[in-house]
Motif scaffolding. Structure first.
Motif: not given
Length: 530
Positions: A307-308, A311-312, A314, A316, A318-320, A498, A500
């Motif tokens: 998930r991290d 997030n990269e 995206l 950053g 997003s909230v994993p 994740t 949004d």
């Protein structure tokens, strides 16, 4: 679907109107103009742009603050109360002196007429398209009646404290306008009439544009739009939206491509984000033969998603996920299963479930090419496909446009439209108990009754949902919902990926916008600098 230069050329061709200083042009992620007759399609984005603009509901959301989660607020109903002697009966007192756009009067008869158009198949005004969007939103409703012109009684099948949340989705259109348009919903589509702050007076062009103008007689004078015009343009491809913003063809875009965010800011545009009640999941099928019936496989998949790393991808934005609900949510509780990235533990679970190098799990997942709340579904799902392959899960994707995916989701995993798919990638509206969890997971809300796509059924979960419905005290309800969420996570009911942050990019000329912590937004206070 229109992509790249073709779509941008279409905007240019069809944007040949004289833009007033107060015209705001929005590039939506939807591939078409949302249904205009009342109950919108195109998911939450449809409700955002063609729902709470042209129409009102009895119960609405307070969209005035960016600093706190939205709460329910009076809409066309001034108040609602449950009968203390019979918790299945609710009384709604209606707002007086409200007019539809066609000049006809809103009253209790109009409320009943609108419920009939969704629920009563033998009613002259019954509309299958609107019913498909609205019926599953109000499964609690058993009956309803006019008490007097400003009072409606709604009776639920059993006591149900979530009814006001359910009714917030039901948008009310004008009975008189339907009559005037020859009792034809197709005709109403080009000349709709709600009570909302915006009017759609000049029809729309499918897949191209719709132009909304202010309802200067709107009942809430604080929400009479300040803009001269709001123009909605479907642009389902992220790079096309960015190109349209850069070229000045639109002033605002939904879900900009994350890798463009810095260059967009450097070019003088604003990137606006805020926490909001959203998740991005795979809704797993639990029909006979689905590999997801094995909790070991479900947990393995959840442990295999980086998930991290996503997030990269995206940027950053997003909230994993740590659960089905976002971290810190009042209903999060204390689940035992942790959604960490642990390929070794995931591989061990797959081995325990009978899979290995010589027996890989092959399955199909239904995904969209774009759409409301879907973020960047193609790139994100490609990333997940790669990470799941590391533990022996080989995923084939069935790709469709967002509205088609919604129809597949409504039809259910057993329907032929799913083409053997064992999961559907879906982003959920999670700001009320019913929309967040109940309608996805209650036994008797499987299609065609509701939207429990995967036909999941667990008596223990249903018992918790019954407690939610009977918890008329908010604090008591929160405690039960924490137990519901703990079970969601501990049983790994979804592939939880994740959350949004509702990213938007817009011209610096856009002023007065307050991004509420909500799927919906208020466009009334916005102005455009010359």
């Amino acid at each position: 679907m229109l992509v790249g230069a073709t779509a941008l050329a279409l905007i240019t061709t069809n944007a040949g109107i004289s833009l007033a200083a107060g015209t705001l042009r929005i590039g939506m992620t939807a591939s078409d103009i949302p249904l205009t007759t009342g109950q919108t399609d195109q998911g939450g984005e449809g409700q955002r742009f063609m729902g709470y603009t042209v129409y009102d509901s009895l119960v609405e959301w307070d969209l005035s603050s960016a600093d706190k989660p939205s709460v329910l607020t009076p809409g066309l109903a001034l108040s609602w109360n449950v009968d203390p002697a019979d918790n299945s009966k609710w009384i709604f007192k209606l707002r007086e002196n409200v007019k539809f756009h066609d000049g006809s009067t809103f009253d209790a008869e109009a409320v009943v007429w609108n419920l009939d158009k969704l629920l009563k198949t033998d009613a002259p005004q019954f509309d299958q398209r609107q019913s498909a969007q609205g019926k599953s939103r109000i499964p609690a409703v058993a009956s309803y009646r006019v008490i007097d012109p400003t009072t409606v009684e709604i009776t639920t099948k059993t006591p149900d404290a979530t009814l006001p949340y359910q009714l917030s989705w039901i948008l009310l259109s004008s009975p008189a306008n339907w009559e005037a348009q020859g009792k034809s919903w197709e005709a109403v589509a080009q000349k709709p009439s709600g009570t909302g702050p915006w009017k759609l007076e000049n029809g729309f062009t499918p897949r191209e544009r719709a132009e909304l103008t202010p309802n200067t007689e709107y009942w809430d004078k604080n929400r009479v739009p300040k803009l001269d015009k709001l123009v909605l343009i479907p642009l389902p491809e992220a790079n096309t939206r960015i190109a349209a913003l850069r070229s000045g063809e639109v002033d605002w875009i939904e879900a900009p491509a994350p890798d463009s965010a810095q260059s967009v800011k450097d070019a003088g545009f604003n990137i606006v984000t805020n926490a909001y009640p959203h998740n991005w999941t795979w809704h797993l099928s639990r029909v006979e033969g689905s590999p997801w019936n094995d909790i070991r496989v479900r947990k393995a998949a959840n442990l295999a998603v980086d998930r991290d790393g996503l997030n990269e991808l995206l940027g950053g934005f997003s909230v994993p996920a740590q659960g089905y609900l976002p971290p810190g949510h009042q209903w999060f509780g204390k689940p035992d299963f942790k959604l960490e990235y642990n390929v070794e533990a995931a591989a061990k679970l797959m081995e325990e479930a009978g899979y290995g190098p010589d027996k890989r799990l092959k399955t199909k997942v239904i995904i969209s090419s774009s759409g409301s709340g879907q973020m960047l579904p193609l790139a994100m799902n490609e990333y997940i496909q790669q990470t799941l392959a590391e533990i022996g899960i080989d995923v084939e994707y069935e790709v469709a446009d967002w509205n088609t995916v919604i129809n597949i989701w409504r039809a259910g995993a057993k329907d032929a439209s799913s083409k053997g798919g064992t999961a559907v990638n879906y982003s959920y509206f999670i700001q009320d108990p019913f929309s967040a969890m109940i309608r996805q997971s209650q036994c008797n809300l499987a299609p065609p009754t509701g939207t429990n796509w995967g036909f999941y059924c667990d008596p223990e979960m249903d018992a918790l949902f019954d407690k939610v419905r009977n918890a008329f005290d908010p604090a008591e309800q929160d405690k039960v919902l924490q137990q519901v969420h703990e079970k969601y996570v501990n049983d790994a009911l979804f592939l939880m990926v994740t959350h949004d942050v509702n990213t938007r990019a817009m011209s610096a000329k856009v002023k007065g916008f307050v991004q509420a912590q909500n799927w919906f937004q208020d466009f009334s206070q916005i102005t455009i600098e010359p």
